[in-house]
Design an enzyme around this catalytic site. Structure first.
Site, PDB file in Angstrom:
ATOM      1  N   ASN A  13      42.271  35.825  31.632  1.00 10.32           N
ATOM      2  CA  ASN A  13      42.581  37.240  31.379  1.00 10.32           C
ATOM      3  C   ASN A  13      43.699  37.618  32.349  1.00 10.32           C
ATOM      4  O   ASN A  13      43.445  37.840  33.529  1.00 10.32           O
ATOM      5  CB  ASN A  13      41.328  38.089  31.611  1.00 10.32           C
ATOM      6  CG  ASN A  13      41.599  39.580  31.508  1.00 10.32           C
ATOM      7  OD1 ASN A  13      42.682  39.990  31.086  1.00 10.32           O
ATOM      8  ND2 ASN A  13      40.623  40.388  31.902  1.00 10.32           N
ATOM      9  N   TRP A  14      44.910  37.645  31.838  1.00  9.84           N
ATOM     10  CA  TRP A  14      46.060  37.901  32.726  1.00  9.84           C
ATOM     11  C   TRP A  14      46.143  39.356  33.156  1.00  9.84           C
ATOM     12  O   TRP A  14      46.920  39.701  34.044  1.00  9.84           O
ATOM     13  CB  TRP A  14      47.364  37.515  32.012  1.00  9.84           C
ATOM     14  CG  TRP A  14      47.543  36.040  31.799  1.00  9.84           C
ATOM     15  CD1 TRP A  14      46.602  35.058  31.971  1.00  9.84           C
ATOM     16  CD2 TRP A  14      48.732  35.375  31.370  1.00  9.84           C
ATOM     17  NE1 TRP A  14      47.136  33.833  31.673  1.00  9.84           N
ATOM     18  CE2 TRP A  14      48.451  33.992  31.302  1.00  9.84           C
ATOM     19  CE3 TRP A  14      50.018  35.806  31.030  1.00  9.84           C
ATOM     20  CZ2 TRP A  14      49.396  33.044  30.915  1.00  9.84           C
ATOM     21  CZ3 TRP A  14      50.966  34.874  30.642  1.00  9.84           C
ATOM     22  CH2 TRP A  14      50.649  33.500  30.591  1.00  9.84           C
ATOM     23  N   LYS A  15      45.388  40.223  32.510  1.00  8.18           N
ATOM     24  CA  LYS A  15      45.464  41.669  32.784  1.00  8.18           C
ATOM     25  C   LYS A  15      46.932  42.123  32.706  1.00  8.18           C
ATOM     26  O   LYS A  15      47.680  41.601  31.879  1.00  8.18           O
ATOM     27  CB  LYS A  15      44.814  41.999  34.130  1.00  8.18           C
ATOM     28  CG  LYS A  15      43.400  41.413  34.214  1.00  8.18           C
ATOM     29  CD  LYS A  15      42.579  41.928  35.335  1.00  8.18           C
ATOM     30  CE  LYS A  15      41.199  41.260  35.295  1.00  8.18           C
ATOM     31  NZ  LYS A  15      40.303  41.745  36.297  1.00  8.18           N
ATOM     32  N   HIS A 100      36.156  45.301  28.155  1.00  8.09           N
ATOM     33  CA  HIS A 100      36.261  44.892  29.561  1.00  8.09           C
ATOM     34  C   HIS A 100      35.895  46.080  30.446  1.00  8.09           C
ATOM     35  O   HIS A 100      36.190  47.231  30.113  1.00  8.09           O
ATOM     36  CB  HIS A 100      37.689  44.413  29.858  1.00  8.09           C
ATOM     37  CG  HIS A 100      37.802  43.761  31.198  1.00  8.09           C
ATOM     38  ND1 HIS A 100      37.876  44.497  32.357  1.00  8.09           N
ATOM     39  CD2 HIS A 100      37.807  42.460  31.568  1.00  8.09           C
ATOM     40  CE1 HIS A 100      37.932  43.655  33.383  1.00  8.09           C
ATOM     41  NE2 HIS A 100      37.895  42.417  32.932  1.00  8.09           N
ATOM     42  N   GLU A 102      37.194  47.228  32.996  1.00  4.19           N
ATOM     43  CA  GLU A 102      38.342  48.082  33.359  1.00  4.19           C
ATOM     44  C   GLU A 102      38.674  49.050  32.229  1.00  4.19           C
ATOM     45  O   GLU A 102      39.078  50.195  32.469  1.00  4.19           O
ATOM     46  CB  GLU A 102      39.550  47.194  33.721  1.00  4.19           C
ATOM     47  CG  GLU A 102      39.345  46.549  35.094  1.00  4.19           C
ATOM     48  CD  GLU A 102      40.038  45.212  35.290  1.00  4.19           C
ATOM     49  OE1 GLU A 102      40.962  44.885  34.536  1.00  4.19           O
ATOM     50  OE2 GLU A 102      39.617  44.484  36.211  1.00  4.19           O
ATOM     51  N   GLU A 172      30.113  39.980  32.934  1.00  8.78           N
ATOM     52  CA  GLU A 172      30.998  40.200  34.082  1.00  8.78           C
ATOM     53  C   GLU A 172      30.430  41.305  34.971  1.00  8.78           C
ATOM     54  O   GLU A 172      30.641  42.494  34.699  1.00  8.78           O
ATOM     55  CB  GLU A 172      32.386  40.620  33.593  1.00  8.78           C
ATOM     56  CG  GLU A 172      33.076  39.577  32.764  1.00  8.78           C
ATOM     57  CD  GLU A 172      34.592  39.695  32.888  1.00  8.78           C
ATOM     58  OE1 GLU A 172      35.211  38.721  33.312  1.00  8.78           O
ATOM     59  OE2 GLU A 172      35.129  40.773  32.598  1.00  8.78           O
ATOM     60  N   GLY A 178      37.505  40.659  40.631  1.00  6.21           N
ATOM     61  CA  GLY A 178      38.656  40.838  41.514  1.00  6.21           C
ATOM     62  C   GLY A 178      38.280  41.074  42.964  1.00  6.21           C
ATOM     63  O   GLY A 178      39.122  41.442  43.777  1.00  6.21           O
ATOM     64  N   SER A 218      35.503  36.719  39.705  1.00  7.26           N
ATOM     65  CA  SER A 218      35.924  35.847  40.804  1.00  7.26           C
ATOM     66  C   SER A 218      35.546  34.387  40.578  1.00  7.26           C
ATOM     67  O   SER A 218      35.239  33.672  41.527  1.00  7.26           O
ATOM     68  CB  SER A 218      35.385  36.359  42.150  1.00  7.26           C
ATOM     69  OG  SER A 218      35.875  37.670  42.402  1.00  7.26           O
ATOM     70  N   GLY A 239      40.146  36.065  35.683  1.00  6.72           N
ATOM     71  CA  GLY A 239      41.280  36.942  35.935  1.00  6.72           C
ATOM     72  C   GLY A 239      42.243  36.299  36.912  1.00  6.72           C
ATOM     73  O   GLY A 239      43.107  35.499  36.553  1.00  6.72           O
ATOM     74  N   GLY A 240      42.083  36.629  38.195  1.00 12.70           N
ATOM     75  CA  GLY A 240      43.012  36.205  39.240  1.00 12.70           C
ATOM     76  C   GLY A 240      43.383  34.734  39.182  1.00 12.70           C
ATOM     77  O   GLY A 240      44.568  34.371  39.235  1.00 12.70           O
TER      78      GLY A 240
HETATM   79  P1  PGA Z   1      38.589  38.036  38.263  1.00 15.64           P
HETATM   80  O1  PGA Z   1      38.602  38.878  36.874  1.00 15.64           O
HETATM   81  O2  PGA Z   1      38.428  36.580  37.868  1.00 15.64           O
HETATM   82  O3  PGA Z   1      39.915  38.316  38.893  1.00 15.64           O
HETATM   83  O4  PGA Z   1      37.438  38.526  39.048  1.00 15.64           O
HETATM   84  C1  PGA Z   1      37.730  38.571  35.841  1.00 15.64           C
HETATM   85  C2  PGA Z   1      37.902  39.567  34.726  1.00 15.64           C
HETATM   86  O5  PGA Z   1      38.105  40.753  35.009  1.00 15.64           O
HETATM   87  O6  PGA Z   1      37.831  39.199  33.540  1.00 15.64           O
END
Ligand code: PGA
Length: 257
Positions: A13-15, A100, A102, A172, A178, A218, A239-240
């Protein structure tokens, strides 16, 4: 993972990161790191809308499939700034992240909207990656399982069993996203197992066995192996660590062991 019954899925997930002009170099590097890769696992890159055409081109000769990070629940119309499932499908997008945390927290997506988006994605034959998860406060209050069960049930309202087969659920925990904090493999397993129990209660054992349930929060090249060793964790939403090809490749490799 339980490869007898379901695919392992590693989804990045590149956001709101990287440019369309970064995609080609990313794809070239990823391909060089995992040349004959992911026999066992489906790898997906969920990129920003603006990078979708470049990603579809750059990954065409690889087995990495492309996903979006959101879509609108309506087919078309006066929704300035929004993108429909039909528009994603038309580009060659195969997956879409829905709900998600967010989107839920920052953009006011309710369980009802999430459900409408899931139905709209399935109607377009896009595979939804449906995100659920609790906040730290909710975990401390002891309502994690109830909350996640409610989110799963709401998201799947009106989805018939046959169509559900295309869905992926991602657990999640919000406090792990994050933050560098990861759920322990056992805690993540417990919630993923609960999610499968909810699907079983709604659709029966066969369907529940076939649906991939991912962990996200994470996940990285160091903890992926232990998380993926859990019987009900069928992959990761990352994500990251998905922003760097070498880290993403290492997680794909962990999923192939
Ligand atoms: P993260 O993000 O791996 O940076 O914690 C995961 C996500 O939000 O899908």
């Amino acid at each position: 993972m339980n490869r007898k019954y379901r695919h392992t899925v590693i989804a990045g997930n590149w956001k709101m990161n990287l440019l369309a002009s970064d995609v080609k170099a990313y794809a070239t590097e990823l391909r060089s790191l995992i040349p004959d890769f992911h026999k066992w696992c489906d790898a997906i890159a969920c990129v920003p809308f603006t990078s979708l055409p470049a990603a579809i081109r750059a990954f065409r000769t690889t087995r990495v499939m492309i996903g979006a990070q959101n879509m609108n629940q309506h087919k078309s119309g006066a929704y300035t700034g929004e993108v429909s499932g039909a528009q994603l499908k038309d580009l060659g997008v195969r997956y879409v992240i829905i709900g998600h945390s967010e989107r839920r927290e920052l953009f006011g997506e309710t369980d009802d909207i999430v459900n409408k988006k899931v139905l709209a994605a399935i109607q377009q034959q896009l595979r939804p990656i449906i995100c659920v998860g609790e906040s730290l406060g909710q975990r401390e209050t002891g309502v994690t399982n109830d909350l996640v069960a409610m989110q799963v049930k709401s998201a799947l309202n009106g989805v018939d069993a046959l169509k559900l087969r295309s869905a992926i659920i991602a657990y999640e925990p919000i406090w792990a996203i994050g933050s560098g904090l990861t759920a322990t493999p056992q805690d993540a397993q417990d919630v993923c197992c609960e999610i499968r129990a909810v699907i079983r209660s709604l659709y029966g054992a066969r369907t529940a066995r076939a649906i991939p349930v991912l962990y996200g929060g994470s996940m990285n090249e160091k903890n992926a192996h232990d998380l993926l060793a859990q019987p009900d964790i069928d992959g990761g939403l990352i994500g990251g660590a998905s922003l760097k090809p070498e880290l993403f490749a290492a997680i794909i490799k962990a999923a192939n062991q």
